[in-house]
Every structure is written in C-alpha cells, then in structure tokens.
Design a protein around this motif. Structure first.
Motif, mmCIF file in Angstrom:
data_model
loop_
_atom_site.group_PDB
_atom_site.id
_atom_site.type_symbol
_atom_site.label_atom_id
_atom_site.label_comp_id
_atom_site.label_asym_id
_atom_site.label_seq_id
_atom_site.Cartn_x
_atom_site.Cartn_y
_atom_site.Cartn_z
ATOM 1 N N THR A 215 0.871 -1.100 0.142
ATOM 2 C CA THR A 215 0.052 0.009 -0.138
ATOM 3 C C THR A 215 0.845 1.095 0.172
ATOM 4 O OG1 THR A 215 0.141 -0.035 2.279
ATOM 5 C CG2 THR A 215 -1.748 -1.234 1.330
ATOM 6 N N LEU A 216 0.121 2.430 -0.313
ATOM 7 C CA LEU A 216 0.981 3.706 -0.192
ATOM 8 C C LEU A 216 1.510 3.805 1.398
ATOM 9 C CD1 LEU A 216 1.888 6.092 -1.308
ATOM 10 C CD2 LEU A 216 -0.197 7.291 -0.830
ATOM 11 N N GLU A 217 0.950 3.417 2.194
ATOM 12 C CA GLU A 217 1.138 3.575 3.873
ATOM 13 C C GLU A 217 2.540 2.580 3.676
ATOM 14 O OE1 GLU A 217 -3.450 4.235 3.818
ATOM 15 O OE2 GLU A 217 -1.776 3.223 2.761
ATOM 16 N N LYS A 218 2.689 1.469 3.330
ATOM 17 C CA LYS A 218 3.717 0.720 3.397
ATOM 18 C C LYS A 218 4.989 1.366 2.522
ATOM 19 C CE LYS A 218 6.169 -3.126 3.921
ATOM 20 N NZ LYS A 218 6.908 -3.389 5.379
ATOM 21 N N LEU A 219 4.744 1.771 1.519
ATOM 22 C CA LEU A 219 5.857 2.598 0.714
ATOM 23 C C LEU A 219 6.529 3.656 1.585
ATOM 24 C CD1 LEU A 219 5.825 3.425 -3.082
ATOM 25 C CD2 LEU A 219 6.573 5.170 -1.357
ATOM 26 N N CYS A 220 5.559 4.553 2.165
ATOM 27 C CA CYS A 220 5.786 5.662 2.867
ATOM 28 C C CYS A 220 6.698 5.209 4.255
ATOM 29 C CB CYS A 220 4.613 6.489 3.392
ATOM 30 S SG CYS A 220 3.727 7.467 1.924
ATOM 31 N N LYS A 221 6.163 4.273 4.749
ATOM 32 C CA LYS A 221 7.072 3.820 5.826
ATOM 33 C C LYS A 221 8.300 3.123 5.572
ATOM 34 C CE LYS A 221 7.462 2.623 10.155
ATOM 35 N NZ LYS A 221 7.294 3.653 11.437
ATOM 36 N N MET A 222 8.511 2.674 4.490
ATOM 37 C CA MET A 222 9.807 2.237 3.880
ATOM 38 C C MET A 222 10.585 3.511 3.375
ATOM 39 S SD MET A 222 8.944 -1.309 1.501
ATOM 40 C CE MET A 222 10.616 -1.195 0.687
ATOM 41 N N ALA A 223 10.014 4.320 2.997
ATOM 42 C CA ALA A 223 10.876 5.724 2.660
ATOM 43 C C ALA A 223 11.354 6.357 3.987
ATOM 44 C CB ALA A 223 9.806 6.512 2.012
ATOM 45 N N GLU A 224 10.629 6.268 5.062
ATOM 46 C CA GLU A 224 11.035 6.922 6.312
ATOM 47 C C GLU A 224 12.227 6.215 7.010
ATOM 48 O OE1 GLU A 224 8.170 8.144 9.172
ATOM 49 O OE2 GLU A 224 6.681 8.200 7.565
ATOM 50 N N ASN A 225 11.856 4.822 7.060
ATOM 51 C CA ASN A 225 13.147 3.663 7.469
ATOM 52 C C ASN A 225 14.493 4.157 6.669
ATOM 53 O OD1 ASN A 225 11.355 2.908 9.250
ATOM 54 N ND2 ASN A 225 10.943 0.976 8.076
ATOM 55 N N TYR A 226 14.355 4.322 5.131
ATOM 56 C CA TYR A 226 15.353 4.565 4.526
ATOM 57 C C TYR A 226 16.135 5.704 4.735
ATOM 58 C CZ TYR A 226 17.322 5.963 -0.188
ATOM 59 O OH TYR A 226 18.113 6.581 -1.045
ATOM 60 N N HIS A 227 15.148 6.846 5.022
ATOM 61 C CA HIS A 227 15.890 8.111 5.037
ATOM 62 C C HIS A 227 16.584 8.158 6.561
ATOM 63 C CE1 HIS A 227 16.034 12.574 5.489
ATOM 64 N NE2 HIS A 227 15.502 12.602 6.527
ATOM 65 N N GLU A 228 15.811 7.384 7.736
ATOM 66 C CA GLU A 228 16.318 7.580 8.882
ATOM 67 C C GLU A 228 17.699 7.149 8.669
ATOM 68 O OE1 GLU A 228 13.522 5.494 11.098
ATOM 69 O OE2 GLU A 228 12.129 7.233 11.239
ATOM 70 N N GLN A 229 18.067 5.882 8.144
ATOM 71 C CA GLN A 229 19.386 5.277 8.043
ATOM 72 C C GLN A 229 20.290 6.091 6.999
ATOM 73 O OE1 GLN A 229 19.256 0.840 7.438
ATOM 74 N NE2 GLN A 229 16.909 1.207 7.426
ATOM 75 N N GLY A 230 19.990 7.152 6.863
ATOM 76 C CA GLY A 230 21.007 8.138 5.696
ATOM 77 C C GLY A 230 20.722 8.032 4.032
ATOM 78 N N GLY A 231 19.591 7.444 3.986
ATOM 79 C CA GLY A 231 19.122 7.250 2.381
ATOM 80 C C GLY A 231 18.794 8.785 2.108
ATOM 81 N N GLU A 232 19.115 9.074 0.806
ATOM 82 C CA GLU A 232 18.940 10.431 0.470
ATOM 83 C C GLU A 232 17.781 10.588 -0.421
ATOM 84 O OE1 GLU A 232 22.281 13.230 -0.784
ATOM 85 O OE2 GLU A 232 23.354 11.399 -1.070
ATOM 86 N N PHE A 233 17.674 9.496 -1.314
ATOM 87 C CA PHE A 233 16.315 9.870 -2.381
ATOM 88 C C PHE A 233 15.261 8.603 -2.259
ATOM 89 C CE2 PHE A 233 20.396 11.375 -4.265
ATOM 90 C CZ PHE A 233 20.129 12.688 -3.900
ATOM 91 N N PRO A 234 14.221 8.807 -1.600
ATOM 92 C CA PRO A 234 13.467 7.436 -1.394
ATOM 93 C C PRO A 234 12.482 7.450 -2.551
ATOM 94 C CG PRO A 234 12.615 9.431 -0.031
ATOM 95 C CD PRO A 234 13.837 9.743 -0.489
ATOM 96 N N LEU A 235 12.234 8.523 -3.189
ATOM 97 C CA LEU A 235 11.348 8.469 -4.568
ATOM 98 C C LEU A 235 11.719 9.523 -5.555
ATOM 99 C CD1 LEU A 235 7.619 8.604 -2.971
ATOM 100 C CD2 LEU A 235 8.731 6.871 -4.189
ATOM 101 N N SER A 236 11.874 8.928 -6.991
ATOM 102 C CA SER A 236 12.001 9.925 -7.721
ATOM 103 C C SER A 236 11.326 9.416 -9.071
ATOM 104 C CB SER A 236 13.605 10.168 -8.229
ATOM 105 O OG SER A 236 14.155 10.819 -8.924
#
Length: 457
Positions: A215-236
């Motif tokens: 779901t979109l909720e799952k995608l957004c949660k993954m984006a937050e986890n990625y960002h918290e670990q130093g990832g720069e670009f979750p969606l492009s």
C-alpha cells in the motif's frame, strides 16, 4: 463557424514551439482555429461495431505474404507518418508491410514528449502529416475537438476491433466516432528498485510483499526507514501522477453522454494520497531531485524510481533491478494509469486511402512487436478493468501540456504542477484551490467547443 483563440493560448503555443515561425495546421491567416467542415448527414449515426482478430505476423514481409494479407493498396499510395520514439519499434513491422504492398512511405521519428509540437507544425519537411502516433495527451480530446485529428471510422474503414482493444478505442470516442486506433496498452508507470539497495537498508523486498499489504502507507514507511538510515532519495521520477491515479481517480473525468470533462480536483482519495506524500516532505525527505535516467537514479541509491517501459528499456539495467506496481491507499482496489499505443488520422490528410492500408497493417501486425523481456512483461495488462486514463492531459495547453511547466513564461500547467505538489502550498486543498479557476475555465471552454464542433449544438 470560427472562434478566435485567446491571446494567452496563442502566446503559449508560440513559446512552446521555440519561437520559430511555422505554418500551424488548421489555422487561417488571421490566426483563428478553423472548425471542421460539416460532415455528411450520416455523421450522427452510431459507428458500426465489428469484431477483430489480430493476426499473427509472418517472420518476414515480402510481396507474396503481403498479398496474402488481403490489404489492397490504392492508386494513391503515398503516406507521411510522424512516429513518436516510444512507437518506433512497435511500427517497424507495419512500415515493412506497407512498403511491401507498394506504398511510398515518408517517416519521421520525434521525441514522444514533443509529438504535440510536431503535429502543431503540421509538416514533415515539405510534406503534410497524414498519420501520427497517439501521444497519450493533447491529441485527445484537444486536437480532436479542434479539428486536427479526424474521426477515423468516418473517414476510412477502421480495422475491426473487439474485446480489450475495442474497449481501449472507446476511451477515445466522441459522438460514437473514434479518434485513436489502439495497437496495444500497458501500465504507464511502475516503480523500479534495486534489490541491493533494499538489502543495504534492511527493508522488505516489495516483490515479496502480499498484494493486499503493498500500500501507499507501506511505501511511505519504507521511505522513512530508508531516510532515517541516511538514504537520500526515497522517491524519484514521475511518481506523483501514478500514485494518485492508483486510487482509481484522476483530476478530470470524461463523460461521453453527454460529452464533456468535469473537475475532480477535490476528490477525498486524491487528497488523502497527497497528504501522505506531503507528510514525507514535511520530514525534509528529498523527493524532488531529477535524474537523467532510471539507471543513474538507481546507481545513486534511489529507493524507488517511477518509470515508463520506454524509460526502463533505454539503458540496460543490472539484473538486480526489479519492478513493482505503484501502490494505493490501504483498503482501496489498486488501479493502473493506462498508456495506449495507437495511431491517429490527421483531418487534412489528402492520402486517406493509403492511411487506411497503413492502419490495417498496423492492426494486423502490432501484437507481435511487443518485446518479451521480463521488464516488458511486468508492464503488460491482461484487462482494462482496473485502469484509469488521465484525460486532463488533453484539456488545454494551460492545464495539461506537460513540458509547459518548465517554461518560465508559462507557469500554469495545472496537471503536472498539482501532481507534483507545490512546495509553497501547505496542503492539497490549497494547491487545488489555487489552480481550480483555470482548470474549470479550460474544461468549460473545451466542453463548449466539443458541443459546437462535434455535436453541432
């Protein structure tokens, strides 16, 4: 019957054509857009429906196999075709068939994003355009209503259609006349991701997430986890439009009886989708960086890149790159933004007999030209039952012409700006309210012209 084009629209067209002085097809010397001349009395009759069987093509085309197809080339065998680069491979077999029947073919390939500009110029070198590929945008309904694209089954014998292809053709019909011959269709966008990035940030591989949980909720949660670990670009990539359309809704809805587009800017599911994307931006998660290609984006560690099949196939991607459907809100049925491959007939073509042969060749041979690679199979759709076509792309230049928002002198290209979500607006309602007047005005103008020009009201 004529109407004067608003000065703002004329200025926009001039800017989009790069300041060149060109002879614009379907305008008179005063700059007025000409209505289509009145049709014969039978123009009000419903178009005939047929059943189509798209044949399997032979491996090669020669005079013998072309003759066996039953397609007859008229004495006037000249044709000028403008092909978008996303159609180029699709129509190779068709071009070969047409020429093997004795046709004299002039072809120009244009950037698919700039196809509208080329059609507006109306010529390839010194030859008028007879047939153009469908641009999934300004050709319908804008150019159909304004008499540039012709109703195919009024002018020529349109190849018989049935099943899903007929359903696709009916999406582009007004007053029972069809303006697009569909040759195939697919998901407009999928999300590309590299499994190496998924593993690096210890995230769930979306390819193994159950469909009801993707779901979109799952995608957004993954984006937050990625960002918290130093990832720069979750969606492009162009993620905003397909994420919204995955709800089954779009900014504009087209009703054919009575014909017209109406405003759907304030749909609650679109608002909820945008709210979730805005929440990511509020957390200072960067999602607006652009990359020259999906490959470059994934190489730089982008988590998900929204790409068309054409973009995904431009460069060879590593074997670790996979794709997944664009998700929607929890509890909703997921829909797909529809991309249609097809042909349109130009109203002013003087070679419509040859165009008819070209259309028949295309219908007979198109199916086999879809490549069989895994990434291509991922984009294929078995049915149109859960698809949405974004008609807002064909309302007007000011509302929907995608490259317009990149032009400093034309800042109001409503659809791409709304889908992207402006940084200086606090919420979806603010964005929609800001643009709703232009959106509604241009819908109303197009609807009025449709009733005058096609229905004769």
């Amino acid at each position: 019957m004529k109407r004067r084009i608003p000065a703002a629209v004329m200025m926009t067209a001039a800017l989009l054509l790069g300041g060149c002085t060109v002879e614009i097809d379907n305008h008179n010397s005063d700059g007025e857009l000409l209505y289509r001349s009145s049709r014969p009395d039978d123009s009000s009759k419903p178009a005939e429906t047929h059943e189509q069987i798209v044949g399997e093509p032979p491996a090669e085309f020669d005079e013998e196999t072309a003759a066996e197809s039953g397609i007859i080339m008229p004495e006037d065998n000249t044709l000028t075709v403008l092909i978008g680069d996303d159609h180029e491979k699709l129509l190779e077999a068709c071009n070969n068939c047409f020429e093997s029947l004795g046709g004299e073919l002039t072809v120009e390939v244009a950037d698919s994003d700039l196809l509208y500009d080329s059609i507006a110029k109306g010529k390839i070198s010194d030859k008028p355009i007879d047939v153009a590929t469908f641009d999934n945008g300004m050709l319908f309904p804008y150019l159909a209503v304004n008499g540039v694209a012709a109703p195919i089954d009024h002018e020529i014998e349109m190849p018989k259609l049935s099943g899903e292809l007929k359903k696709a053709a009916d999406l582009f019909s007004v007053n029972n006349w069809h303006y697009v011959l569909p040759l195939g269709y697919e998901q407009a966008y999928r999300l590309l991701y590299d499994t190496k990035t998924i593993e690096k940030y210890k995230l769930d591989d979306p390819g193994f997430i159950p469909e009801k949980d993707w779901t979109l909720e799952k995608l957004c949660k993954m984006a937050e986890n990625y960002h918290e670990q130093g990832g720069e670009f979750p969606l492009s990539g162009n993620y905003g439009e397909p994420v919204h359309i995955a709800t089954g809704k779009a900014l504009a809805v087209f009703e054919r009886d009575p014909a017209g587009l109406y405003n759907n800017l304030f749909d609650p599911d679109l608002a909820e989708t945008t709210d979730q994307l805005f929440q990511l931006k509020e957390k200072e998660i960067t999602m607006d960086k652009t990359f020259e290609s999906p490959k470059k984006a994934l190489e730089e560690g982008t988590l998900f890149y929204a790409a068309t099949l054409f973009e995904a196939q431009k460069e060879e991607l590593p074997d670790t790159v996979k794709s997944v459907a664009v998700p929607t809100l929890k509890g909703l049925d997921r829909h797909y933004e529809l991309k249609v491959y097809g042909l349109t007939l130009m109203e002013k073509s003087e070679h419509k007999g040859a165009a008819e042969c070209y259309f028949k060749c295309a219908a007979e041979y198109a199916e086999a030209s879809y490549p069989e690679e895994t990434v291509s199979a991922d984009y294929r759709l078995q049915s149109l039952d859960k698809t949405v076509y974004p008609y807002d792309k064909g309302i007007s230049l000011g509302v929907s012409y995608s490259p317009a928002h990149k032009n400093e002198d034309m800042s109001l290209a409503v659809s791409p700006l709304i889908y992207s979500g402006l940084e200086n607006k606090e919420d979806w309602g603010g964005v929609c309210a800001y643009y709703s007047r232009l959106f509604i005005n241009d819908c109303t103008e197009l609807n009025n012209n449709m009733r005058k020009n096609i229905y004769g009201d």
